[in-house]
Each structure stands twice: as structure tokens, then as C-alpha cells.
Design a protein around this motif. Structure first.
Motif, short mmCIF file in Angstrom:
data_model
loop_
_atom_site.label_atom_id
_atom_site.label_comp_id
_atom_site.label_asym_id
_atom_site.label_seq_id
_atom_site.Cartn_x
_atom_site.Cartn_y
_atom_site.Cartn_z
N ILE A 67 -4.84 2.33 -1.76
CA ILE A 67 -4.31 3.42 -0.93
C ILE A 67 -5.15 3.61 0.33
O ILE A 67 -4.62 3.83 1.42
CB ILE A 67 -4.24 4.73 -1.75
CG1 ILE A 67 -3.22 4.58 -2.90
CG2 ILE A 67 -3.86 5.90 -0.85
CD1 ILE A 67 -3.22 5.74 -3.86
N SER A 101 -3.49 -3.82 2.82
CA SER A 101 -4.02 -3.94 1.46
C SER A 101 -4.18 -5.39 1.00
O SER A 101 -5.09 -5.70 0.24
CB SER A 101 -3.11 -3.18 0.48
OG SER A 101 -1.78 -3.63 0.58
N GLY A 109 0.80 -1.21 0.00
CA GLY A 109 0.00 0.00 0.00
C GLY A 109 0.83 1.26 0.00
O GLY A 109 0.49 2.26 -0.65
N LYS A 153 -4.08 1.01 2.73
CA LYS A 153 -2.67 0.79 2.46
C LYS A 153 -1.94 0.02 3.56
O LYS A 153 -0.94 -0.64 3.29
CB LYS A 153 -1.95 2.13 2.22
CG LYS A 153 -1.95 3.06 3.43
CD LYS A 153 -1.24 4.37 3.08
CE LYS A 153 -1.23 5.31 4.27
NZ LYS A 153 -0.54 6.59 3.94
N GLU A 177 0.77 4.07 -3.04
CA GLU A 177 0.41 5.46 -2.78
C GLU A 177 1.28 6.42 -3.58
O GLU A 177 0.83 7.49 -4.02
CB GLU A 177 0.54 5.77 -1.28
CG GLU A 177 0.01 7.13 -0.89
CD GLU A 177 0.01 7.33 0.61
OE1 GLU A 177 -0.81 8.12 1.10
OE2 GLU A 177 0.82 6.68 1.30
#
Length: 480
Positions: free
Chosen positions: A305, A311, A81, A308, A85
Motif C-alpha cells: 500500500i 508496487s 497497489g 501502491k 489497499e
């Protein structure tokens, strides 16, 4: 104080490289002496009474299991995650690029481990390159703190995944409490038995690899091998953001460095250290690519995201429902618990080694027991503090910065001081340094724009480490 033997028992090759062979023999003997000092046994009885360092006690398979065990613990559960991002839809490629960078980085470690196989690992490599100087101590401490940061990262990952088993929402204090509890548990495990820790790491490595492979293959099959979710995202990552994501993804591979610490124990270390590192990186690359593609097939980038910190568990939900989530969380718990145990074991040994080499100060603080038991306490306490005061993104960022700086120092030391002695290619070393510098620079720019606190903390940490190391060695040398 132990002194090296006057004669080498190694053979003289056709080139007459007696000096290198003697150095290798000295390194092995020095490691035995250090090991004996750390365990409190004499040289004559250290092998008989300690299971920590035994020549030819670790197989190639065991070294690979150790390396992948540390890598997988933080690599995929904690970082997918975080990398997504920054890299957005290109996050699988960020893991691929990180593997390429790690492969170039591994070159220096392989060359050094072939020439100087020992339990000293990175600390010994730095001393060979820079001597007993403040640079050696400071760069070694950067590696030490990056490993502590990694332990904190994995501890918080354990907390976030464990909470997915309960309907309590996102509760930061529960995450922190679980992370601190894991570190406390790790401390008690590490004071029990070295043999138990080694067997646990070996056994759980196979569980983690098998579980992650099942998750990835199942996720890809359930998504119909379709990646529309990821590719449909319209917000692309710029070059700087992508390189910043690569800096984080490198943390998923840096566990290979722990293999260098077992050069004195590994069978045929002159060949098997390099083989173990290459196999570990390749195996993790395959697993990471399968997992990231599976996650990308199940979730959009925005969904990745949003979740995250957990994930992989969220990616299992569309394909397998609650059962998939429970399955993924259980493997995450196994991976993070075993990863922290193995990492704490290794890093406490590293600090004990630096203490014995007179490169760092040491205080008993009234505690009984050996130096290694004390360094175990210091390691766990510092990891707990990071777990309490920093979130996952900042922890990962600090780890990436410290590790990349230390990695550049390793490459420069080999290039400038040792490349002829260890027969290393200048082109590969320069390429490795350039890649590290470019990625670190891009990552610092990204963080300066988004989170200056990471920059301030990193800068303060670097100043404290280098200034403190210089003052400590200066005081010892002048006798003040």
C-alpha cells in the motif's frame, strides 16, 4: 449516404434465418462505408488505399495480442497497489473474482460480435439494442470516457515507474510531466502510420507477457513460494471493501472489449472474436495471479500500500536488488507506452465512428485533416487534463464507475431487446447484470465513505453526458 444492398449473399440455413444473415451482411457493408468515410476514400478504393480496416487481415493470434496488450498495460502495473489497499491480504483473490465477473460480462460481447462482427464494436452493439437514441450515444460515451480515463491511469503509471530509475523520491509534478509527455508522444505516433501501430502492439504484447512471467516466476522462486508476508497482516478487508477492490480489478480485464472493434477485420469473426476474448482473459488471469502471489511473497500488505503506485518495482527489490527494480521498470515502461498508443488509436477511432453515426457533435476548431485526426486531438487533450488534475486512485475509481454502468447497459440491451436474435442465455445475462450491480453498489459505498469527490465528479460526468446527448439529438431531430 451509403445504402445497404438489397440482396444478401449469405446462405439460408435450415431454420430460414434470412433476416439475421441479411443484418450481418448489412453490418459488414455499413462498417466498410463508415471506414471509407473516416479515411476519406471511396468504397471502391478504401481497401486499396487504407490499412485501417481490411477483411481477414487479423489472425486469432493477432487479436489475442491486441487484447492482452491493452489489458496488461493498465491491469497489473497500475492496479495491484490500488486493489491491495482495499482488499488487504485478499488482493490476489480480488483479481480472480474480477476475472469471473469479466467472463460473465464477455458473454454479451461475444454473442453480439458473433451476430454482428464489425469495426463498430460497442457503439454498433448499443445501436442494435437501443436504436439511434440518447441512450446509445450516452452509454457509448461512457465507454469512450472510461477508455480515456484508462489512458490517463496508464500515463501516470508510466511516470511513477520511470522515476524509480532515478533517486528523486516521490515527486508528483515529475510524474504528471512524464505522463503528459507520454500522451504527447502517443499523439505523434498515432498520426504516423496505422500499420506501424498494429505491428508495435503485436510485438510489445509478447515482450510484456514474457517480462511479467519472468518477474512473477522469479519472485515466487526467490520468496521460496512463501506467502507469510501477506497472510501475517492482521487488518482484514470487509465484504464491501473486497467487492470494491473487485470493481477496480475489473479494469485489468476490460481491455477485451477492444477485440470486438476488430470483428470486421478478424478472420472467421463469428468464431474467432469469442475465442480471442476467452483466451485473452484466461491468459491475463494466469499472469495476474502469478504476479500478485509474487508481490505478496515479497512485501507485506502495508508495504504494498505504501508503494501502491509502483508496487511491482518495489516487490522486485527484496528478491533481486536494484537490478530487479530496473528490469521491472523497463518492462513497465514498455507495457505502459505500448498500452497508451494502442488505446489512443482505438478510442479515437471509436469517437470518429460515433461522429459518423451522428450520435455526437463535432467541431473542427479550425484544424485541418480528417475527423479521426480531430478525435485523436480531443482524446489526447482530455487524457492530459485527467493526468494533471487527478491522482491514480481517483482516476481508477472514475474508470471503474463509468465502465460498470456501460457494461450493465450492454447486458440489459442484449437481454431485453436482442437475446432471441443473438441466441443468448437469459440466465447468464441476468447473472452478469447482478454481479455488476452488486460490485458497483459496494464500490460506491466504499468511495462515499472514503472519497466523496469521486462520487461528485462521477455524478456530474453522468449528468453532463446524458443531458448533453439528449440535447444534441433533440436539436438535430427538431432541426432547431
Amino acid at each position: 449516404m451509403y445504402s445497404a444492398p438489397k440482396q444478401s449473399s449469405t446462405e439460408i440455413n435450415e431454420s430460414g434465418e434470412v433476416e439475421l444473415n441479411t443484418t450481418i451482411n448489412f453490418t459488414t457493408q455499413y462498417s466498410k462505408a463508415v471506414d471509407a468515410a473516416l479515411t476519406g476514400h471511396s468504397m471502391e478504393h478504401s481497401d486499396e488505399n487504407s490499412s485501417e480496416y481490411k477483411e481477414n487481415s487479423l489472425t486469432l493470434t493477432g487479436a489475442v495480442a491486441m487484447g492482452t496488450g491493452v489489458m496488461i498495460g493498465a491491469g497489473i502495473f497500475a492496479l495491484t497497489g490500488q486493489v491491495a489497499e482495499l482488499a488487504k491480504q485478499w488482493f490476489p483473490l480480488a483479481f480472480l473474482a474480477a476475472a469471473i465477473v469479466a467472463s460473465f460480462s464477455a458473454y454479451s460481447y461475444v454473442k453480439m460480435a458473433h451476430a454482428y462482427p464489425s469495426a463498430g464494436g460497442i457503439a454498433m452493439f448499443l445501436e442494435k439494442a437501443y436504436g439511434k437514441t440518447a441512450l446509445t450515444g450516452a452509454f457509448a460515451l461512457l465507454m469512450y470516457f472510461s477508455m480515456i480515463i484508462n489512458e490517463s491511469l496508464v500515463a501516470k503509471t508510466f511516470g511513477t515507474y520511470t522515476l524509480q530509475l532515478f533517486n528523486v523520491g516521490e515527486n508528483e509534478w515529475l510524474v504528471v510531466a512524464l505522463g503528459v509527455g507520454l500522451l504527447a508522444f502517443t499523439f505523434f505516433v498515432n498520426i504516423l502510420s496505422n500499420e506501424f501501430i498494429e505491428k508495435l502492439s503485436f510485438f510489445t504484447a509478447f515482450i510484456k507477457i514474457g517480462g511479467i512471467a519472468l518477474f512473477a516466476i522469479g519472485g515466487l522462486w526467490a520468496s521460496g513460494f512463501s506467502f507469510e508476508n501477506t497472510s501475517s497482516n492482521q487488518t482484514g478487508a470487509g465484504p464491501g471493501e473486497f467487492l470494491g477492490a473487485v470493481a477496480l480489478a475489473i479494469l485489468a480485464y476490460k481491455g477485451f472489449t477492444t477485440i470486438t472493434n476488430s470483428g470486421g477485420e478478424l478472420k472467421n469473426p463469428h468464431k474467432n472474436v469469442g475465442r480471442a476474448i476467452i483466451i485473452s482473459i484466461a491468459l491475463c488471469l494466469v499472469l495476474y495471479m502469478l504476479v500478485t502471489l509474487a508481490v505478496g511473497g515479497s512485501l507485506t500488505v502495508d508495504e504494498i500500500i505504501k508503494a501502491k503506485d509502483y508496487s511491482l518495482a518495489e516487490a522486485a527489490r527484496p528478491a533481486f536488488g536494484d537490478y530487479g527494480v530496473w528490469f521491472t521498470v523497463l518492462f513497465a515502461i514498455v507495457a505502459t507506452v505500448s498500452g497508451v498508443i494502442a488505446s489512443v488509436f482505438a478510442v479515437s477511432r471509436m469517437l470518429a465512428m460515433l461522429t459518423d453515426m451522428k450520435l455526437v457533435p463535432h467541431s473542427h476548431f479550425g484544424m485541418p485533416g480528417s475527423i479521426q485526426k480531430h478525435t485523436l486531438v480531443y482524446t489526447v487533450v482530455m487524457a492530459m487534463l485527467l493526468t494533471v488534475f487527478f491522482d491514480l486512485s481517483r482516476i481508477a475509481s472514475l474508470g471503474a464507475i463509468f465502465y460498470l454502468i456501460m457494461d450493465i447497459a450492454i447486458h440489459w440491451g442484449v437481454f431485453y431487446h436482442l437475446r432471441k436474435e443473438v441466441k443468448a442465455s437469459s440466465l447468464v445475462l441476468i447473472t452478469a447484470m447482478i454481479l455488476d450491480v452488486v460490485i458497483l453498489g459496494a464500490f460506491l459505498v466504499v468511495k462515499a465513505q472514503a472519497d466523496m469527490l469521486v462520487i461528485y465528479v462521477s455524478l456530474a460526468g453522468l449528468i453532463l453526458i446524458f443531458l448533453g446527448e439528449w440535447l444534441f439529438l433533440h436539436k438535430n431531430q427538431t432541426g432547431d
